[in-house]
Write an enzyme that holds these catalytic residues in place. Structure first.
Site, PDB file in Angstrom:
ATOM      1  N   LYS A  76      -1.505  -8.405 -25.485  1.00 48.97           N
ATOM      2  CA  LYS A  76      -0.944  -9.630 -25.783  1.00 48.97           C
ATOM      3  C   LYS A  76       0.272  -9.754 -25.173  1.00 48.97           C
ATOM      4  O   LYS A  76       0.724 -10.898 -24.738  1.00 48.97           O
ATOM      5  CB  LYS A  76      -0.610  -9.740 -27.226  1.00 48.97           C
ATOM      6  CG  LYS A  76      -1.687  -9.713 -28.130  1.00 48.97           C
ATOM      7  CD  LYS A  76      -1.962 -11.015 -29.080  1.00 48.97           C
ATOM      8  CE  LYS A  76      -2.612 -12.164 -28.371  1.00 48.97           C
ATOM      9  NZ  LYS A  76      -2.919 -13.225 -28.995  1.00 48.97           N
ATOM     10  N   ASP A 119      -0.243 -11.367 -36.613  1.00 45.91           N
ATOM     11  CA  ASP A 119      -0.958 -10.472 -37.306  1.00 45.91           C
ATOM     12  C   ASP A 119      -0.614  -9.099 -36.603  1.00 45.91           C
ATOM     13  O   ASP A 119      -1.534  -8.182 -36.802  1.00 45.91           O
ATOM     14  CB  ASP A 119      -2.290 -10.832 -37.534  1.00 45.91           C
ATOM     15  CG  ASP A 119      -2.994 -11.576 -36.428  1.00 45.91           C
ATOM     16  OD1 ASP A 119      -2.786 -11.307 -35.168  1.00 45.91           O
ATOM     17  OD2 ASP A 119      -4.137 -12.025 -36.649  1.00 45.91           O
TER      18      ASP A 119
HETATM   19  C1  LIG Z   1      -6.095  -6.650 -30.077  1.00 45.17           C
HETATM   20  C2  LIG Z   1      -6.101  -8.462 -30.184  1.00 45.17           C
HETATM   21  N1  LIG Z   1      -7.776  -8.568 -29.674  1.00 45.17           N
HETATM   22  C3  LIG Z   1      -7.898  -9.756 -29.512  1.00 45.17           C
HETATM   23  C4  LIG Z   1      -7.175 -10.761 -30.169  1.00 45.17           C
HETATM   24  C5  LIG Z   1      -7.659 -12.330 -29.977  1.00 45.17           C
HETATM   25  O1  LIG Z   1      -6.867 -13.208 -29.237  1.00 45.17           O
HETATM   26  P1  LIG Z   1      -6.955 -14.863 -29.719  1.00 45.17           P
HETATM   27  O2  LIG Z   1      -6.247 -14.754 -31.032  1.00 45.17           O
HETATM   28  O3  LIG Z   1      -6.346 -15.411 -28.433  1.00 45.17           O
HETATM   29  O4  LIG Z   1      -8.284 -15.135 -29.865  1.00 45.17           O
HETATM   30  C6  LIG Z   1      -5.949 -10.536 -30.653  1.00 45.17           C
HETATM   31  C7  LIG Z   1      -4.965 -11.539 -31.259  1.00 45.17           C
HETATM   32  O5  LIG Z   1      -3.929 -11.441 -31.803  1.00 45.17           O
HETATM   33  C8  LIG Z   1      -5.653  -9.356 -30.747  1.00 45.17           C
HETATM   34  O6  LIG Z   1      -4.566  -9.049 -31.199  1.00 45.17           O
END
Ligand SMILES: Cc1ncc(COP(=O)(O)O)c(C=O)c1O
Length: 374
Positions: A76, A119
């Site tokens: 992120k 989150d």
């Molecule tokens: C570890 C991880 N993978 C995938 C995502 C998914 O990303 P998005 O919310 O842009 O779909 C998140 C989102 O916080 C995440 O923390």
């Protein structure tokens, strides 16, 4: 666009045959040039998984390993760093993102408070970049986040506010609190709040550009499938945009928890329809509403979307650990989705998977990101 189900499993799978020929306009942002200026920037590994490829009857499976990205255990920070730099640079009258050290000098410690709802991973990334810039940060989190995840945010020096609310409501709360002097750095968008989320999505392009270079270095040009985990769909938006505006045109499969299936639900409905969310070990994907700016791209350019249960994600996490790969439940969800799709004839067909296919799984976090796994 034609919703398709697999027998009685229609709500768990969506395929859009028209997505393969959809074309996106190329993005003008150059986030990679900015990311190269960050201390410790290096491409994350693209790890081959031969036993998985053999078991699933495809040529190769690679895992993009985001368990350590710029010192944090999830991808992120790519989006948060670029968006913060763009937003602060714009305030200083600059069109492009200034490197963080230049921004820090120009701000002289008197920049705005950075605010985000999270989150877990996004908020930690915002707190981390705020600390590098010498700026204060307030991070709002829903109930149910692991104590390790909240402690990680606090360890970055941010103020943490935990609310007894689900993620979508926490986002609303943070947006209200950030009105005025503070700067909201949110990784999802809604009407009237689009610019920062666009920069966040732009920042994620570095991840897929690295994948392309790593495949090219391995002499592989035909990429058949990319599997991406989806929360609000911003990462999936970046992946779809990248591959629908480039010469490589793999199928793209999004996966999300069965208890927070916002993308799959919206695709079936033909419009964004918020879903109630519950508890899941895939904490980073526990989002009920698709980002407004992601929606048109996902609707038109995503080949398929699948839901994954906690049991499937957990077993994929363990399988990857046995192969020496550190992948948290959000990242391992991609393997769970691939396994289910590759072994169901109609879904295999929807994705165009053959014995010659090269597959890339975007493992977006390590187990340290949000250690909630039993
Ligand atoms: C570890 C991880 N993978 C995938 C995502 C998914 O990303 P998005 O919310 O842009 O779909 C998140 C989102 O916080 C995440 O923390």
């Amino acid at each position: 666009m034609r919703p398709r189900g697999d027998g009685g499993q229609q709500a768990d799978w969506y395929a859009n045959p028209a997505a393969a020929s959809w074309q996106a306009a190329p993005l003008r942002d150059q986030p990679r040039a900015f990311h190269r200026t960050l201390p410790g920037y290096a491409p994350t590994p693209l790890t081959p998984l031969p036993p998985v490829a053999d078991a699933l009857g495809v040529r190769a499976v690679f895992l993009k390993d985001e368990s350590s990205r710029l010192g944090l255990p999830a991808f992120k920070v790519l989006g948060a760093s670029y968006a913060i730099a763009r937003a602060l640079s714009a305030r200083l009258g600059e069109v492009d993102a200034l490197p963080l050290h230049r921004l820090r000098e120009r701000l002289g410690g008197s920049g705005p408070r950075l605010v985000a709802a999270t989150d877990g991973n996004h908020g930690r990334a915002v707190a981390h970049i705020a600390a590098l810039l010498g700026l204060p940060a307030t991070i709002y989190v829903p109930d149910g986040l692991s104590s390790a995840a909240t402690a990680a945010i606090v360890s970055e020096g941010a103020e943490l506010v935990q609310l007894e609310l689900p993620y979508d409501d926490v986002v609303e709360h943070a947006a209200q609190r950030a009105e005025g002097e503070a700067m909201l750095i949110q990784d999802t968008s809604w009407e009237g709040y689009e610019l920062v989320p666009r920069w966040i999505v732009a920042g994620y392009a570095t991840l897929v550009q690295e994948v392309d270079e790593q495949l090219a270095a391995a002499g592989l040009w035909d990429l058949g499938l990319v599997v991406v985990p989806a929360g609000v769909g911003s990462l999936a938006q970046a992946v779809v945009h990248h591959y629908r505006s480039s010469s490589r045109r793999p199928a793209i499969l999004a996966c999300e928890p069965d208890s927070a299936a916002s993308v799959t639900t919206a695709l079936h409905a033909g419009h964004v329809e918020p879903v109630h969310t519950g508890n899941t070990i895939m904490t980073g994907l526990n989002c009920g509403t698709v980002s407004e700016i992601a929606w048109p791209t996902l609707r038109d350019g995503l080949d398929a979307s699948a839901v994954v249960t906690d049991e499937q994600a957990l077993s994929a996490t363990r399988e990857l650990a046995s192969l020496g790969v550190d992948s948290g439940p959000c990242g391992a969800a991609t393997l769970a989705a691939l396994r289910a799709a590759a072994t169901a004839a109609s879904q295999r067909n929807d994705l165009g998977l053959t014995a010659d296919s090269v597959v890339v799984l975007l493992s977006t976090e390590g187990t340290a990101a949000n250690p909630k796994v039993p």
